[in-house]
Design a protein around this motif. Structure first.
Motif, PDB file in Angstrom:
ATOM      1  N   HIS A   1       0.825  -1.223   0.000  1.00 22.21           N
ATOM      2  CA  HIS A   1       0.000   0.000   0.000  1.00 22.21           C
ATOM      3  C   HIS A   1       0.857   1.270   0.000  1.00 22.21           C
ATOM      4  CE1 HIS A   1      -4.086  -1.241  -0.098  1.00 22.21           C
ATOM      5  NE2 HIS A   1      -4.024  -1.954   1.014  1.00 22.21           N
ATOM      6  N   MET A   2       2.118   1.158   0.355  1.00 23.64           N
ATOM      7  CA  MET A   2       2.976   2.336   0.282  1.00 23.64           C
ATOM      8  C   MET A   2       3.085   2.816  -1.167  1.00 23.64           C
ATOM      9  SD  MET A   2       6.071   1.400   2.821  1.00 23.64           S
ATOM     10  CE  MET A   2       5.876   1.327   4.572  1.00 23.64           C
ATOM     11  N   ARG A   3       3.051   1.888  -2.111  1.00 18.18           N
ATOM     12  CA  ARG A   3       3.079   2.247  -3.532  1.00 18.18           C
ATOM     13  C   ARG A   3       1.672   2.413  -4.084  1.00 18.18           C
ATOM     14  NH1 ARG A   3       7.711   4.357  -4.565  1.00 18.18           N
ATOM     15  NH2 ARG A   3       9.465   2.990  -4.375  1.00 18.18           N
ATOM     16  N   PHE A   4       0.801   1.472  -3.752  1.00 18.66           N
ATOM     17  CA  PHE A   4      -0.550   1.456  -4.312  1.00 18.66           C
ATOM     18  C   PHE A   4      -1.550   1.847  -3.235  1.00 18.66           C
ATOM     19  CE2 PHE A   4       2.097  -1.584  -6.530  1.00 18.66           C
ATOM     20  CZ  PHE A   4       1.987  -1.106  -7.824  1.00 18.66           C
ATOM     21  N   GLY A   5      -1.788   3.118  -3.141  1.00 20.54           N
ATOM     22  CA  GLY A   5      -2.679   3.660  -2.127  1.00 20.54           C
ATOM     23  C   GLY A   5      -2.095   4.945  -1.570  1.00 20.54           C
ATOM     24  N   ASP A   6      -0.774   4.972  -1.381  1.00 21.15           N
ATOM     25  CA  ASP A   6      -0.107   6.167  -0.869  1.00 21.15           C
ATOM     26  C   ASP A   6       0.637   6.901  -1.992  1.00 21.15           C
ATOM     27  OD1 ASP A   6      -1.016   5.421   1.629  1.00 21.15           O
ATOM     28  OD2 ASP A   6       0.866   4.498   2.227  1.00 21.15           O
ATOM     29  N   TYR A   7       1.612   6.245  -2.593  1.00 22.93           N
ATOM     30  CA  TYR A   7       2.433   6.835  -3.648  1.00 22.93           C
ATOM     31  C   TYR A   7       1.577   7.193  -4.873  1.00 22.93           C
ATOM     32  CZ  TYR A   7       6.614   7.224  -6.661  1.00 22.93           C
ATOM     33  OH  TYR A   7       7.597   7.649  -7.503  1.00 22.93           O
ATOM     34  N   VAL A   8       0.714   6.270  -5.267  1.00 22.08           N
ATOM     35  CA  VAL A   8      -0.295   6.514  -6.300  1.00 22.08           C
ATOM     36  C   VAL A   8      -1.638   6.158  -5.680  1.00 22.08           C
ATOM     37  CG1 VAL A   8      -1.183   5.823  -8.551  1.00 22.08           C
ATOM     38  CG2 VAL A   8       1.290   5.993  -8.190  1.00 22.08           C
ATOM     39  N   THR A   9      -2.550   7.116  -5.707  1.00 19.22           N
ATOM     40  CA  THR A   9      -3.854   6.942  -5.073  1.00 19.22           C
ATOM     41  C   THR A   9      -4.952   7.022  -6.129  1.00 19.22           C
ATOM     42  OG1 THR A   9      -3.077   7.906  -3.016  1.00 19.22           O
ATOM     43  CG2 THR A   9      -5.435   7.979  -3.377  1.00 19.22           C
ATOM     44  N   MET A  10      -6.046   6.324  -5.874  1.00 19.61           N
ATOM     45  CA  MET A  10      -7.156   6.341  -6.831  1.00 19.61           C
ATOM     46  C   MET A  10      -7.755   7.744  -6.915  1.00 19.61           C
ATOM     47  SD  MET A  10      -8.642   4.532  -3.897  1.00 19.61           S
ATOM     48  CE  MET A  10      -9.325   5.388  -2.508  1.00 19.61           C
ATOM     49  N   GLU A  11      -8.365   8.029  -8.072  1.00 14.34           N
ATOM     50  CA  GLU A  11      -8.995   9.338  -8.263  1.00 14.34           C
ATOM     51  C   GLU A  11     -10.247   9.480  -7.401  1.00 14.34           C
ATOM     52  OE1 GLU A  11      -7.742  10.829 -12.670  1.00 14.34           O
ATOM     53  OE2 GLU A  11      -9.670   9.855 -12.469  1.00 14.34           O
ATOM     54  N   TRP A  12     -11.014   8.395  -7.307  1.00 14.04           N
ATOM     55  CA  TRP A  12     -12.261   8.424  -6.552  1.00 14.04           C
ATOM     56  C   TRP A  12     -12.507   7.026  -6.011  1.00 14.04           C
ATOM     57  CZ3 TRP A  12     -14.992  11.593  -3.943  1.00 14.04           C
ATOM     58  CH2 TRP A  12     -16.330  11.343  -3.641  1.00 14.04           C
ATOM     59  N   PHE A  13     -13.375   6.879  -5.048  1.00 15.16           N
ATOM     60  CA  PHE A  13     -13.577   5.611  -4.367  1.00 15.16           C
ATOM     61  C   PHE A  13     -14.258   4.539  -5.213  1.00 15.16           C
ATOM     62  CE2 PHE A  13     -12.081   7.862  -0.771  1.00 15.16           C
ATOM     63  CZ  PHE A  13     -11.605   6.898   0.088  1.00 15.16           C
ATOM     64  N   ASP A  14     -14.689   4.864  -6.437  1.00 18.50           N
ATOM     65  CA  ASP A  14     -15.186   3.786  -7.298  1.00 18.50           C
ATOM     66  C   ASP A  14     -14.024   2.940  -7.809  1.00 18.50           C
ATOM     67  OD1 ASP A  14     -14.216   5.719  -9.032  1.00 18.50           O
ATOM     68  OD2 ASP A  14     -16.045   5.867 -10.221  1.00 18.50           O
ATOM     69  N   ASP A  15     -12.795   3.429  -7.622  1.00 11.18           N
ATOM     70  CA  ASP A  15     -11.597   2.659  -7.955  1.00 11.18           C
ATOM     71  C   ASP A  15     -10.866   2.185  -6.697  1.00 11.18           C
ATOM     72  OD1 ASP A  15     -11.146   2.104 -10.675  1.00 11.18           O
ATOM     73  OD2 ASP A  15     -10.579   4.184 -11.080  1.00 11.18           O
ATOM     74  N   VAL A  16     -11.545   2.172  -5.548  1.00 14.78           N
ATOM     75  CA  VAL A  16     -10.905   1.721  -4.307  1.00 14.78           C
ATOM     76  C   VAL A  16     -10.405   0.293  -4.437  1.00 14.78           C
ATOM     77  CG1 VAL A  16     -12.988   0.884  -3.149  1.00 14.78           C
ATOM     78  CG2 VAL A  16     -11.091   1.775  -1.791  1.00 14.78           C
TER      79      VAL A  16
END
Length: 190
Positions: free
Chosen positions: A26-41
């Motif tokens: 999640h340091m890379r996928f969630g923090d470093y790059v984060t989704m635009e909106w929660f439909d891509d959570v």
């Protein structure tokens, strides 16, 4: 911290190694790059699960990881996806207060199957190159699944945009029917 004094192999694999690797991813996928909106959570979860499995596999070489994946995800994903109540992996979310409603078996079981298919379609090396480009392009920014698919599409002759539309944005599983006629096989979508 997560285990008792005599943990089983499954406890060591699941409760400690996969959990720690998942949260580290999640340091890379969630923090470093984060989704635009929660439909891509779901994307940050499927990335964390996929990369956690890649981190852990070499540490547990005596485990049949492929069999664990098949048994752990595929029956549950397909069973859920065949029901009338199925939903797409990417669900429209109009209100952030409803974000918790998008989590379910489709996100937790179908999205890993889809990620595995994606890696198989383009190959591990091409996937790795594409993910590096994705992380570099969207570093400290927001991204969505369609941006990743557009970025990975040149790595394969398969039309990933159409593939993604079918597996991510539509509910249910794509179906293919075969017909044998005059010594010829005809494929057509149903």
């Amino acid at each position: 911290m997560f285990l008792n004094e005599s943990p089983t192999l499954n406890e060591r694999l699941g409760r400690s190694a996969l959990l720690i690797a998942h949260e580290t991813a999640h340091m890379r996928f969630g923090d470093y790059v984060t989704m635009e909106w929660f439909d891509d959570v779901w994307t940050k979860e499927v990335f964390a699960n996929y990369f956690a499995s890649q981190i852990v596999e070499p540490l547990f070489s005596d485990v049949n990881h492929r069999l664990n994946f098949i048994v752990g995800y595929i029956p549950s994903a397909y069973t859920e996806d065949r029901t009338q109540g199925s939903n797409p992996v990417k669900q429209q979310l109009d209100n952030l207060s409803n974000a918790g409603l998008v989590y379910g078996n489709i996100i937790h079981t179908k999205s890993p199957v889809v990620m595995e298919m994606l890696v198989q379609i383009i190959g591990k090396d091409a996937f790795q190159k594409g993910i590096r480009k994705y992380l570099h392009t969207y570093a400290y920014e927001n991204a969505d699944w369609s941006g990743l698919i557009r970025m990975l599409d040149p790595y394969t002759p398969t039309d990933l945009i159409t593939w993604s539309q079918s597996w991510i944005n539509e509910k249910g599983m794509p179906e293919i029917a075969l017909r044998w006629e005059n010594g010829q096989t005809y494929n057509f979508p149903t």
